[in-house]
Design a protein around this motif. Structure first.
Motif, short mmCIF file in Angstrom:
data_model
loop_
_atom_site.label_atom_id
_atom_site.label_comp_id
_atom_site.label_asym_id
_atom_site.label_seq_id
_atom_site.Cartn_x
_atom_site.Cartn_y
_atom_site.Cartn_z
N THR A 186 0.83 -1.20 0.00
CA THR A 186 0.00 0.00 0.00
C THR A 186 0.87 1.26 0.00
O THR A 186 0.59 2.21 -0.74
N SER A 246 3.82 1.64 -1.20
CA SER A 246 4.55 1.82 -2.46
C SER A 246 3.63 2.14 -3.64
O SER A 246 4.11 2.42 -4.73
N HIS A 247 2.33 2.11 -3.43
CA HIS A 247 1.36 2.40 -4.50
C HIS A 247 0.31 3.40 -4.01
O HIS A 247 -0.89 3.15 -4.11
N ARG A 248 0.74 4.52 -3.49
CA ARG A 248 -0.18 5.55 -2.99
C ARG A 248 -0.95 6.20 -4.13
O ARG A 248 -0.40 6.47 -5.19
N THR A 249 -2.23 6.41 -3.89
CA THR A 249 -3.09 7.13 -4.84
C THR A 249 -3.91 8.14 -4.05
O THR A 249 -3.79 8.23 -2.82
N LEU A 250 -4.76 8.86 -4.73
CA LEU A 250 -5.64 9.82 -4.04
C LEU A 250 -6.66 9.13 -3.15
O LEU A 250 -7.16 9.73 -2.20
N ILE A 251 -6.98 7.87 -3.45
CA ILE A 251 -7.99 7.16 -2.66
C ILE A 251 -7.40 6.10 -1.74
O ILE A 251 -8.14 5.33 -1.13
N THR A 252 -6.08 6.06 -1.61
CA THR A 252 -5.46 5.09 -0.70
C THR A 252 -5.82 5.45 0.73
O THR A 252 -5.61 6.60 1.14
N CYS A 307 1.00 -7.62 -5.95
CA CYS A 307 0.67 -6.39 -6.71
C CYS A 307 -0.18 -6.67 -7.94
O CYS A 307 -0.09 -5.96 -8.94
#
Length: 133
Positions: free
Chosen positions: A46, A48-54, A113
């Motif tokens: 999680t 390493s793959h941050r987004t706006l909805i993380t 992933c």
């Protein structure tokens, strides 16, 4: 319905126990401990793959509550006063097992992933849980 204290533990009761045990082992063995460093944990993936909805990190603690409640169900459905109740045999059916299998698959795919397949497994879990309501 009058509970029968002499009812035997059935295959569904044992499958619920086995599926819950496997789900708990996989989620905490891989998801939390990363198989002692062999695989990335859910937190590491999680991060390493941050987004706006993380979601923020503390939201993952909901899984502790989920597994605690599932554990209560698994223990209760093994007790003589509950194991043969219609809500366990016909109501839950095999959908609790399906939900546990979907949780296992989600943890595995998310750790590797494979997010699209992980999403499909989470949706599968939601469908199985809807049948439990």
């Amino acid at each position: 319905y009058v509970p029968q204290s002499s009812s035997r533990i059935g295959i569904r009761n044992l499958l619920n126990l086995a599926a819950f045990g496997a789900s708990l082992f996989i989620h905490y063995g891989i998801g939390v401990w990363g198989l002692n460093g062999i695989l990335p944990t859910i937190r590491e993936v999680t991060a390493s793959h941050r987004t706006l909805i993380t979601p923020v990190d503390w939201t993952h603690w909901i899984w502790a509550v989920i597994y605690a409640l599932e554990g209560v169900f698994v223990i209760a459905q093994l007790l003589p006063s509950h194991r043969a109740r219609p809500v366990v045999l016909q109501g839950a059916g095999y959908f609790f097992v399906y939900s546990c299998l979907a949780q296992i698959a989600w943890t595995m795919f998310y750790s590797f992933c494979m997010f699209l397949v992980a999403f499909i497994m989470m949706a599968t879990n939601l469908v199985a849980l809807c049948f439990l309501i």
